[in-house]
Design a protein around this motif. Structure first.
Motif, mmCIF file in Angstrom:
data_model
loop_
_atom_site.group_PDB
_atom_site.id
_atom_site.type_symbol
_atom_site.label_atom_id
_atom_site.label_comp_id
_atom_site.label_asym_id
_atom_site.label_seq_id
_atom_site.Cartn_x
_atom_site.Cartn_y
_atom_site.Cartn_z
ATOM 1 N N GLN A 102 0.475 -0.975 -0.292
ATOM 2 C CA GLN A 102 -0.504 -0.074 0.066
ATOM 3 C C GLN A 102 1.060 0.899 0.122
ATOM 4 O OE1 GLN A 102 -2.560 0.277 3.615
ATOM 5 N NE2 GLN A 102 -3.872 1.650 2.122
ATOM 6 N N ALA A 103 0.221 2.099 -0.877
ATOM 7 C CA ALA A 103 1.208 3.209 -0.920
ATOM 8 C C ALA A 103 1.090 4.417 0.488
ATOM 9 C CB ALA A 103 0.795 4.172 -2.231
ATOM 10 N N LEU A 104 2.063 4.523 0.958
ATOM 11 C CA LEU A 104 1.893 5.271 2.194
ATOM 12 C C LEU A 104 2.058 7.223 1.877
ATOM 13 C CD1 LEU A 104 3.922 3.836 4.878
ATOM 14 C CD2 LEU A 104 2.250 3.114 4.700
ATOM 15 N N ALA A 105 2.177 6.873 0.708
ATOM 16 C CA ALA A 105 2.463 8.813 -0.004
ATOM 17 C C ALA A 105 2.296 8.524 -1.392
ATOM 18 C CB ALA A 105 3.447 9.313 0.831
ATOM 19 N N ASP A 106 1.350 10.016 -2.153
ATOM 20 C CA ASP A 106 1.088 9.893 -3.241
ATOM 21 C C ASP A 106 3.432 9.430 -4.139
ATOM 22 O OD1 ASP A 106 -0.299 10.625 -3.036
ATOM 23 O OD2 ASP A 106 -0.454 12.828 -3.774
ATOM 24 N N THR A 107 3.153 8.411 -4.607
ATOM 25 C CA THR A 107 4.169 7.272 -4.996
ATOM 26 C C THR A 107 4.281 6.821 -7.275
ATOM 27 O OG1 THR A 107 3.760 6.147 -2.615
ATOM 28 C CG2 THR A 107 5.615 5.160 -4.680
ATOM 29 N N HIS A 108 5.748 7.038 -7.353
ATOM 30 C CA HIS A 108 5.982 6.617 -9.004
ATOM 31 C C HIS A 108 6.555 5.757 -8.091
ATOM 32 C CE1 HIS A 108 7.935 7.722 -12.816
ATOM 33 N NE2 HIS A 108 6.982 6.665 -12.469
ATOM 34 N N LEU A 109 6.291 4.164 -9.419
ATOM 35 C CA LEU A 109 7.219 2.569 -9.051
ATOM 36 C C LEU A 109 7.207 2.684 -10.622
ATOM 37 C CD1 LEU A 109 4.289 2.865 -6.957
ATOM 38 C CD2 LEU A 109 6.321 0.759 -5.748
ATOM 39 N N LEU A 110 8.265 1.510 -10.439
ATOM 40 C CA LEU A 110 8.536 1.317 -11.992
ATOM 41 C C LEU A 110 8.283 -0.241 -11.751
ATOM 42 C CD1 LEU A 110 11.957 2.702 -13.076
ATOM 43 C CD2 LEU A 110 9.398 3.148 -13.929
ATOM 44 N N HIS A 111 7.538 -1.172 -12.649
ATOM 45 C CA HIS A 111 7.528 -2.562 -12.622
ATOM 46 C C HIS A 111 8.529 -2.832 -13.853
ATOM 47 C CE1 HIS A 111 6.180 -6.466 -13.752
ATOM 48 N NE2 HIS A 111 6.074 -6.462 -11.894
#
Length: 230
Positions: A102-111
């Motif tokens: 779960q995101a705890l903040a606005d998050t940008h990820l790469l998969h």
């Protein structure tokens, strides 16, 4: 959460420690099997039991890995911060996720897709060694956590956590930290209830070892706090 700004996935991958030193053509191949994910605070990235088809890297933001007990209590396993990755072990084992994210903040990820990464690992043994080193560090931290839960008091765990959060260079004198996330999540990470966590912070405050103002914690003397840890 969405972004209107163009993202250069190859540039992002090249800046990550895991892929440092890879040639541009290697980065380009990885980028072709990489997708971006923008998660708003509170979004669930995956649930326990979902298939693991690759691994994630946090570009910015913060992700919580946790599971829920049969009694409905949440146990936070790990907090993933900027530049860190997660999901590699299950990807290699070809097992479903054993926690939820779960995101705890606005998050940008790469998969990074499993098939893409496996193809690159066959080409580059150095990348395999880097990933093994990362997984070994995770295992070492897990063993440290188990030792802490088994042998240390709640107060020792909290003091150890505060000392680990200190900026580099704050050796023994006056220092201040900002808790990286909510007290409830940190308490769960340390295998404590939120009430126990708050009670210990209050005790440390009464001893003059810390001054708490929301998520901001001032440590008048790091040396005194460190000596109290034992």
């Amino acid at each position: 959460m969405s972004s209107n700004l163009p993202i250069n996935v190859e540039a992002l991958l090249a800046r990550l420690p895991l892929f440092n030193g890879l040639a541009p053509d290697e980065i380009a191949r990885l980028a072709r099997g990489t997708r971006e994910i923008h998660a708003a605070k509170g979004d669930i990235l995956f649930h326990k039991g979902d298939p693991c088809n690759g691994f994630h890297i946090v570009v910015y933001g913060q992700i919580k890995l946790a599971f829920t007990s049969p009694q409905g209590n949440e146990k936070v396993v790990e907090i993933i911060n900027q530049g860190q990755s997660f999901g590699e072990a299950l990807m290699f084992m070809e097992k479903p996720y054993i926690v939820y994210a779960q995101a705890l903040a606005d998050t940008h990820l790469l998969h990074v897709a499993k098939a893409t990464l496996f193809a690159e690992l066959e080409r580059d043994p150095a990348l395999s060694r880097k990933m093994l080193a990362g997984l070994s560090m995770r295992l070492h931290q897990l063993i440290n956590d188990v030792e802490s839960y088994s042998l240390q008091s709640g107060k020792q765990r909290i003091i150890g956590f505060l000392l680990r959060e200190l900026p580099e260079g704050d050796a023994d004198g006056d220092a201040a930290i900002t808790l990286p996330t909510s007290k409830g999540i940190i308490a769960s990470r340390l295998n404590l209830t939120q009430e126990h966590f708050s009670r210990i912070l209050h005790e440390l405050s009464e001893l003059g070892l810390i001054v708490v103002a929301g998520r901001r914690i001032h440590i008048p003397s790091v040396a005194r706090l460190r000596s109290h840890e034992g």
